[in-house]
Scaffold this motif. Sequence first.
Motif, PDB file in Angstrom:
ATOM      1  N   LYS A 278       1.232   8.281  -6.674  1.00  0.00           N
ATOM      2  CA  LYS A 278       1.298   8.632  -5.949  1.00  0.00           C
ATOM      3  C   LYS A 278      -0.503   8.960  -5.775  1.00  0.00           C
ATOM      4  N   LEU A 279      -0.632   8.711  -4.648  1.00  0.00           N
ATOM      5  CA  LEU A 279      -2.122   8.954  -3.776  1.00  0.00           C
ATOM      6  C   LEU A 279      -1.794   9.524  -2.930  1.00  0.00           C
ATOM      7  N   LYS A 280      -3.212  10.665  -2.817  1.00  0.00           N
ATOM      8  CA  LYS A 280      -3.219  11.306  -1.498  1.00  0.00           C
ATOM      9  C   LYS A 280      -4.724  10.323  -0.210  1.00  0.00           C
ATOM     10  N   VAL A 281      -4.112  10.889   0.405  1.00  0.00           N
ATOM     11  CA  VAL A 281      -4.710   9.930   1.601  1.00  0.00           C
ATOM     12  C   VAL A 281      -5.063  10.552   2.912  1.00  0.00           C
ATOM     13  N   GLY A 282      -5.704  10.186   4.165  1.00  0.00           N
ATOM     14  CA  GLY A 282      -6.473  11.401   4.908  1.00  0.00           C
ATOM     15  C   GLY A 282      -7.361  12.115   4.547  1.00  0.00           C
ATOM     16  N   VAL A 283      -7.981  11.260   3.454  1.00  0.00           N
ATOM     17  CA  VAL A 283      -9.076  12.402   3.034  1.00  0.00           C
ATOM     18  C   VAL A 283      -9.848  12.045   3.332  1.00  0.00           C
ATOM     19  N   GLU A 284     -10.161  10.486   4.145  1.00  0.00           N
ATOM     20  CA  GLU A 284     -10.789   9.545   4.794  1.00  0.00           C
ATOM     21  C   GLU A 284     -10.398   9.752   6.172  1.00  0.00           C
ATOM     22  N   GLU A 285     -11.316   8.484   6.629  1.00  0.00           N
ATOM     23  CA  GLU A 285     -11.267   8.200   7.835  1.00  0.00           C
ATOM     24  C   GLU A 285      -9.949   7.156   7.663  1.00  0.00           C
ATOM     25  N   PRO A 286      -8.920   6.241   8.646  1.00  0.00           N
ATOM     26  CA  PRO A 286      -8.333   5.809   8.090  1.00  0.00           C
ATOM     27  C   PRO A 286      -8.687   3.917   8.059  1.00  0.00           C
ATOM     28  N   ALA A 287      -9.445   3.071   8.661  1.00  0.00           N
ATOM     29  CA  ALA A 287     -10.018   1.816   8.614  1.00  0.00           C
ATOM     30  C   ALA A 287     -10.706   2.300   7.429  1.00  0.00           C
ATOM     31  N   SER A 288     -11.318   2.958   6.793  1.00  0.00           N
ATOM     32  CA  SER A 288     -11.925   3.043   4.906  1.00  0.00           C
ATOM     33  C   SER A 288     -10.741   3.527   4.152  1.00  0.00           C
ATOM     34  N   GLU A 289      -9.590   4.057   4.764  1.00  0.00           N
ATOM     35  CA  GLU A 289      -8.615   4.593   3.671  1.00  0.00           C
ATOM     36  C   GLU A 289      -7.871   2.725   3.707  1.00  0.00           C
ATOM     37  N   ILE A 290      -7.840   2.246   4.580  1.00  0.00           N
ATOM     38  CA  ILE A 290      -7.184   1.241   4.831  1.00  0.00           C
ATOM     39  C   ILE A 290      -7.265   0.182   3.762  1.00  0.00           C
ATOM     40  N   GLY A 291      -9.451  -0.681   4.109  1.00  0.00           N
ATOM     41  CA  GLY A 291      -9.690  -0.944   3.754  1.00  0.00           C
ATOM     42  C   GLY A 291      -9.047  -1.280   1.897  1.00  0.00           C
ATOM     43  N   ARG A 292      -9.739   0.568   1.546  1.00  0.00           N
ATOM     44  CA  ARG A 292      -9.265   0.343   0.313  1.00  0.00           C
ATOM     45  C   ARG A 292      -8.300   0.153  -0.420  1.00  0.00           C
ATOM     46  N   MET A 293      -7.183   0.311   0.372  1.00  0.00           N
ATOM     47  CA  MET A 293      -6.107  -0.051  -0.279  1.00  0.00           C
ATOM     48  C   MET A 293      -5.729  -1.876  -0.243  1.00  0.00           C
ATOM     49  N   LEU A 294      -6.429  -2.495   0.614  1.00  0.00           N
ATOM     50  CA  LEU A 294      -6.279  -3.342   0.791  1.00  0.00           C
ATOM     51  C   LEU A 294      -7.337  -4.255  -0.442  1.00  0.00           C
ATOM     52  N   ALA A 295      -8.159  -3.896  -0.564  1.00  0.00           N
ATOM     53  CA  ALA A 295      -9.343  -3.933  -1.471  1.00  0.00           C
ATOM     54  C   ALA A 295      -8.634  -3.828  -3.125  1.00  0.00           C
ATOM     55  N   LEU A 296      -7.984  -2.900  -3.559  1.00  0.00           N
ATOM     56  CA  LEU A 296      -7.677  -2.260  -4.023  1.00  0.00           C
ATOM     57  C   LEU A 296      -5.616  -3.420  -4.664  1.00  0.00           C
ATOM     58  N   ALA A 297      -5.151  -3.777  -3.339  1.00  0.00           N
ATOM     59  CA  ALA A 297      -3.882  -4.928  -3.561  1.00  0.00           C
ATOM     60  C   ALA A 297      -3.511  -5.608  -4.941  1.00  0.00           C
ATOM     61  N   PRO A 298      -4.848  -6.349  -4.922  1.00  0.00           N
ATOM     62  CA  PRO A 298      -4.854  -7.505  -5.885  1.00  0.00           C
ATOM     63  C   PRO A 298      -4.643  -6.878  -6.814  1.00  0.00           C
ATOM     64  N   PHE A 299      -5.323  -5.801  -7.288  1.00  0.00           N
ATOM     65  CA  PHE A 299      -5.057  -5.363  -8.923  1.00  0.00           C
ATOM     66  C   PHE A 299      -4.357  -4.756  -9.003  1.00  0.00           C
ATOM     67  N   LEU A 300      -3.030  -4.587  -8.175  1.00  0.00           N
ATOM     68  CA  LEU A 300      -1.551  -4.309  -8.102  1.00  0.00           C
ATOM     69  C   LEU A 300      -1.023  -4.609  -9.153  1.00  0.00           C
ATOM     70  N   PRO A 301      -0.341  -4.075 -10.587  1.00  0.00           N
ATOM     71  CA  PRO A 301       0.609  -4.613 -11.090  1.00  0.00           C
ATOM     72  C   PRO A 301       2.119  -5.357 -10.535  1.00  0.00           C
ATOM     73  N   ALA A 302       2.504  -6.159 -10.690  1.00  0.00           N
ATOM     74  CA  ALA A 302       3.645  -6.648  -9.277  1.00  0.00           C
ATOM     75  C   ALA A 302       4.733  -5.643  -9.160  1.00  0.00           C
ATOM     76  N   ASP A 303       5.478  -5.055  -9.726  1.00  0.00           N
ATOM     77  CA  ASP A 303       6.384  -4.252  -9.792  1.00  0.00           C
ATOM     78  C   ASP A 303       5.824  -2.777  -9.714  1.00  0.00           C
ATOM     79  N   MET A 304       4.096  -2.404  -9.095  1.00  0.00           N
ATOM     80  CA  MET A 304       4.265  -1.163  -9.252  1.00  0.00           C
ATOM     81  C   MET A 304       3.597  -0.954  -7.695  1.00  0.00           C
ATOM     82  N   ARG A 305       4.651  -0.077  -6.975  1.00  0.00           N
ATOM     83  CA  ARG A 305       4.148   0.710  -5.762  1.00  0.00           C
ATOM     84  C   ARG A 305       3.843   1.780  -5.659  1.00  0.00           C
ATOM     85  N   LEU A 306       3.045   2.422  -3.756  1.00  0.00           N
ATOM     86  CA  LEU A 306       2.496   2.931  -4.236  1.00  0.00           C
ATOM     87  C   LEU A 306       2.989   3.978  -2.957  1.00  0.00           C
ATOM     88  N   ARG A 307       3.159   4.704  -3.793  1.00  0.00           N
ATOM     89  CA  ARG A 307       3.651   6.644  -3.030  1.00  0.00           C
ATOM     90  C   ARG A 307       2.279   7.246  -2.113  1.00  0.00           C
TER      91      ARG A 307
END
Length: 362
Positions: free
Chosen positions: A159-188
């Motif tokens: 679980k991650l808290k979002v809405g803390v920064e501007e949406p564009a910044s948070e979407i950018g962070r998620m896209l940048a981290l996506a390659p490091f997500l284990p294949a069977d892990m999902r984000l709440r």
Amino acid sequence: MMDSIRIDRFRIRPYDLPLRRDWRSARGGFQRRRGWLVCAETDGEIGFGDCAPIPAAGTEDPESAESALLNACACAPGRSAAEILEMLDHGYVETPAARCALECALLDLLSQAEGVPLRRLLAPDASDVVPVNGILGALATLTAADLQQAAEAGFRVVKLKVGVEEPASEIGRMLALAPFLPADMRLRLDANGAWGHDEACRILDQLAGLPIESLEEPLRIPDSSRLQALQERATFPLARDESLAGLSADVDLRGLGVRRIVIKPAVLGGLRTALDLSRRATAAGIEVVVTGVVESAAGLWPTAALAAATGSRLPHGLATADWLAADLGVPPRLNGADLSLADRPGSGFNPNPEPEPEPEPG
């Protein structure tokens, strides 16, 4: 049985527990967790509850909670558990965190008297383990190493808290981290009501293709029809959480506009109310997740008992003990991504010894 248990007294003990790191969300944050350990005593037996108000989540303020607790302490001696529960049901609606703590203490006593774990007092077929999600805090502080550590611990939903920064910044962070997500892990994701409707639509579109497990409270104003439109747009469940505060007992849950609800007993006023809502939601085809309010072990044990009693096998938001640098007792044991619950009568909570009073000078 509740009629036969006479309460000698309620006792409350304030606590102030530091966190290991700041808790941040779109609704604010905190560095310490403050509340009261509630003790219900009868014939040498003690039941425990935790009053940990957090107004941003939908509870009363601390001053109102303390006033309600003190009133219960004054009214309780000599009354039966059944009488006090009825008093809580009718006179403590505006103070749900205090009502929850007092009820938990009474139900802890009752389950001890019945000789069963609290979860089986709530539901005889309650499970012995509760699946949980990892809780990694704000997306703004997340690193690839955090994701790897959570995966190694056994978590498949984090679980991650979002809405803390501007949406564009948070979407950018998620896209940048996506390659490091284990294949069977999902984000709440939990937005805590950070966004307007148009903004939420754009964010949902940008989340497409990412491994999102769910999104809680996307809208600043949780209008059911707009939530329904967002839910139809999303490929994953949207959830209501703090916007359930004050929900009428006869509301049609199918009209909430979402596929999931997040149940916090401290916000809803206790385990019985929360379990009833869970059963109604399940009957209406709505998913249920139970979470706490970063409370002490005294509150985490009964909240985990509630999660076990719901029968929901979704990961619950109860892996919060590690956020506390100190606690009132030992929390439920985390075994990978499961909480293991005690098989002894009661909630499972045992308090640490109270500190010795300081000696008088001179």
